[in-house]
Design a protein around this motif. Structure first.
Motif, PDB file in Angstrom:
ATOM      1  N   PRO A 151       0.843  -1.195   0.000  1.00 38.23           N
ATOM      2  CA  PRO A 151       0.000   0.000   0.000  1.00 38.23           C
ATOM      3  C   PRO A 151       0.877   1.243   0.000  1.00 38.23           C
ATOM      4  O   PRO A 151       1.826   1.343   0.778  1.00 38.23           O
ATOM      5  CB  PRO A 151      -0.783  -0.114   1.313  1.00 38.23           C
ATOM      6  CG  PRO A 151      -0.058  -1.116   2.126  1.00 38.23           C
ATOM      7  CD  PRO A 151       0.712  -1.991   1.198  1.00 38.23           C
ATOM      8  N   SER A 152       0.617   2.168  -0.907  1.00 38.53           N
ATOM      9  CA  SER A 152       1.459   3.355  -0.984  1.00 38.53           C
ATOM     10  C   SER A 152       1.024   4.354   0.075  1.00 38.53           C
ATOM     11  O   SER A 152      -0.140   4.458   0.404  1.00 38.53           O
ATOM     12  CB  SER A 152       1.363   3.979  -2.372  1.00 38.53           C
ATOM     13  OG  SER A 152       0.040   4.352  -2.631  1.00 38.53           O
ATOM     14  N   ARG A 153       1.995   5.085   0.581  1.00 38.76           N
ATOM     15  CA  ARG A 153       1.701   6.063   1.614  1.00 38.76           C
ATOM     16  C   ARG A 153       2.295   7.381   1.208  1.00 38.76           C
ATOM     17  O   ARG A 153       3.384   7.428   0.644  1.00 38.76           O
ATOM     18  CB  ARG A 153       2.322   5.607   2.938  1.00 38.76           C
ATOM     19  CG  ARG A 153       1.402   5.855   4.124  1.00 38.76           C
ATOM     20  CD  ARG A 153       2.114   5.650   5.418  1.00 38.76           C
ATOM     21  NE  ARG A 153       2.073   6.891   6.169  1.00 38.76           N
ATOM     22  CZ  ARG A 153       2.627   7.037   7.360  1.00 38.76           C
ATOM     23  NH1 ARG A 153       3.286   6.070   7.911  1.00 38.76           N
ATOM     24  NH2 ARG A 153       2.537   8.190   7.987  1.00 38.76           N
ATOM     25  N   GLU A 154       1.579   8.427   1.485  1.00 39.84           N
ATOM     26  CA  GLU A 154       2.034   9.754   1.094  1.00 39.84           C
ATOM     27  C   GLU A 154       1.822  10.716   2.250  1.00 39.84           C
ATOM     28  O   GLU A 154       0.798  10.677   2.910  1.00 39.84           O
ATOM     29  CB  GLU A 154       1.227  10.203  -0.128  1.00 39.84           C
ATOM     30  CG  GLU A 154       1.743  11.456  -0.772  1.00 39.84           C
ATOM     31  CD  GLU A 154       0.968  11.792  -2.038  1.00 39.84           C
ATOM     32  OE1 GLU A 154       1.283  11.203  -3.083  1.00 39.84           O
ATOM     33  OE2 GLU A 154       0.048  12.607  -1.961  1.00 39.84           O
ATOM     34  N   VAL A 155       2.821  11.546   2.493  1.00 34.86           N
ATOM     35  CA  VAL A 155       2.722  12.548   3.552  1.00 34.86           C
ATOM     36  C   VAL A 155       2.981  13.911   2.921  1.00 34.86           C
ATOM     37  O   VAL A 155       3.917  14.061   2.131  1.00 34.86           O
ATOM     38  CB  VAL A 155       3.764  12.274   4.664  1.00 34.86           C
ATOM     39  CG1 VAL A 155       3.754  13.385   5.697  1.00 34.86           C
ATOM     40  CG2 VAL A 155       3.507  10.935   5.333  1.00 34.86           C
ATOM     41  N   ILE A 199       8.655   8.265   9.353  1.00 33.19           N
ATOM     42  CA  ILE A 199       7.872   7.567   8.339  1.00 33.19           C
ATOM     43  C   ILE A 199       8.486   6.205   8.023  1.00 33.19           C
ATOM     44  O   ILE A 199       9.690   6.013   8.152  1.00 33.19           O
ATOM     45  CB  ILE A 199       7.795   8.395   7.028  1.00 33.19           C
ATOM     46  CG1 ILE A 199       9.207   8.797   6.561  1.00 33.19           C
ATOM     47  CG2 ILE A 199       6.914   9.622   7.182  1.00 33.19           C
ATOM     48  CD1 ILE A 199       9.238   9.516   5.222  1.00 33.19           C
ATOM     49  N   THR A 256      10.266   9.872  -2.788  1.00 34.12           N
ATOM     50  CA  THR A 256       9.941   8.658  -2.030  1.00 34.12           C
ATOM     51  C   THR A 256      11.186   8.192  -1.277  1.00 34.12           C
ATOM     52  O   THR A 256      12.235   7.955  -1.881  1.00 34.12           O
ATOM     53  CB  THR A 256       9.452   7.551  -2.976  1.00 34.12           C
ATOM     54  OG1 THR A 256       8.288   8.019  -3.657  1.00 34.12           O
ATOM     55  CG2 THR A 256       9.090   6.298  -2.190  1.00 34.12           C
ATOM     56  N   ARG A 271       7.919  15.911  -5.082  1.00 36.27           N
ATOM     57  CA  ARG A 271       7.631  14.648  -4.420  1.00 36.27           C
ATOM     58  C   ARG A 271       8.876  13.774  -4.409  1.00 36.27           C
ATOM     59  O   ARG A 271       9.580  13.656  -5.421  1.00 36.27           O
ATOM     60  CB  ARG A 271       6.514  13.965  -5.225  1.00 36.27           C
ATOM     61  CG  ARG A 271       5.974  12.702  -4.658  1.00 36.27           C
ATOM     62  CD  ARG A 271       4.993  12.146  -5.695  1.00 36.27           C
ATOM     63  NE  ARG A 271       4.873  10.723  -5.513  1.00 36.27           N
ATOM     64  CZ  ARG A 271       3.822  10.142  -4.948  1.00 36.27           C
ATOM     65  NH1 ARG A 271       2.797  10.849  -4.593  1.00 36.27           N
ATOM     66  NH2 ARG A 271       3.809   8.844  -4.768  1.00 36.27           N
ATOM     67  N   THR A 288       7.662   5.572   1.923  1.00 35.44           N
ATOM     68  CA  THR A 288       6.714   6.680   2.016  1.00 35.44           C
ATOM     69  C   THR A 288       7.138   7.825   1.100  1.00 35.44           C
ATOM     70  O   THR A 288       8.302   8.196   1.065  1.00 35.44           O
ATOM     71  CB  THR A 288       6.633   7.218   3.459  1.00 35.44           C
ATOM     72  OG1 THR A 288       6.270   6.143   4.315  1.00 35.44           O
ATOM     73  CG2 THR A 288       5.609   8.339   3.574  1.00 35.44           C
TER      74      THR A 288
END
Ligand code: CU
Length: 116
Positions: free
Chosen positions: A32-36, A52, A91, A89, A56
């Motif tokens: 599952p991808s997570r983004e902050v 994190i 990662t 962005r 992330t």
């Protein structure tokens, strides 16, 4: 009451895959991808400390009225100048500590801890 039950049934029906359409098996190994989102505003990163898990994505969003950069102190990445409204962005995959600052306002600092 009957309408509410019907509504719920429709919502539930929407959760199930349609006939003949592959669903959860499309990407069985995808995590599952997570983004902050970190905002750059009023000459600070908000929040200014992040913890994190690896994988992330952090979105640096210039929500202020002045340009900023999101620059990793070790040279890992540099957003370049982000005008108000622009985003960058990155990662984070390697578990370690990172320090991100703004080249235009070096007192703007963000600490990121990537780990379990
Ligand atoms: Cu700045």
């Amino acid at each position: 009451m009957r309408l509410a039950v019907l509504g719920l049934a429709l919502v539930l029906a929407g959760c199930f895959p349609r006939e003949g359409v592959p669903s959860a098996d499309l990407e069985p190994h995808a995590a599952p991808s997570r983004e902050v989102v970190v905002s750059m505003k009023d000459f600070t990163f908000r929040p200014d400390t992040l913890r994190i898990p690896p994988g992330t994505a952090v979105v640096f969003a210039n929500q202020g009225r002045y340009p900023h950069t999101a620059t990793e102190s070790g040279g890992l990445f540099d957003s370049g100048v982000l005008a108000p409204g622009e985003r960058f962005r990155y990662t984070f995959t390697l578990p370690r500590e990172y320090s991100v600052y703004c080249k235009l306002h070096p007192y703007m600092v963000l600490h990121i801890m990537v780990g379990p």
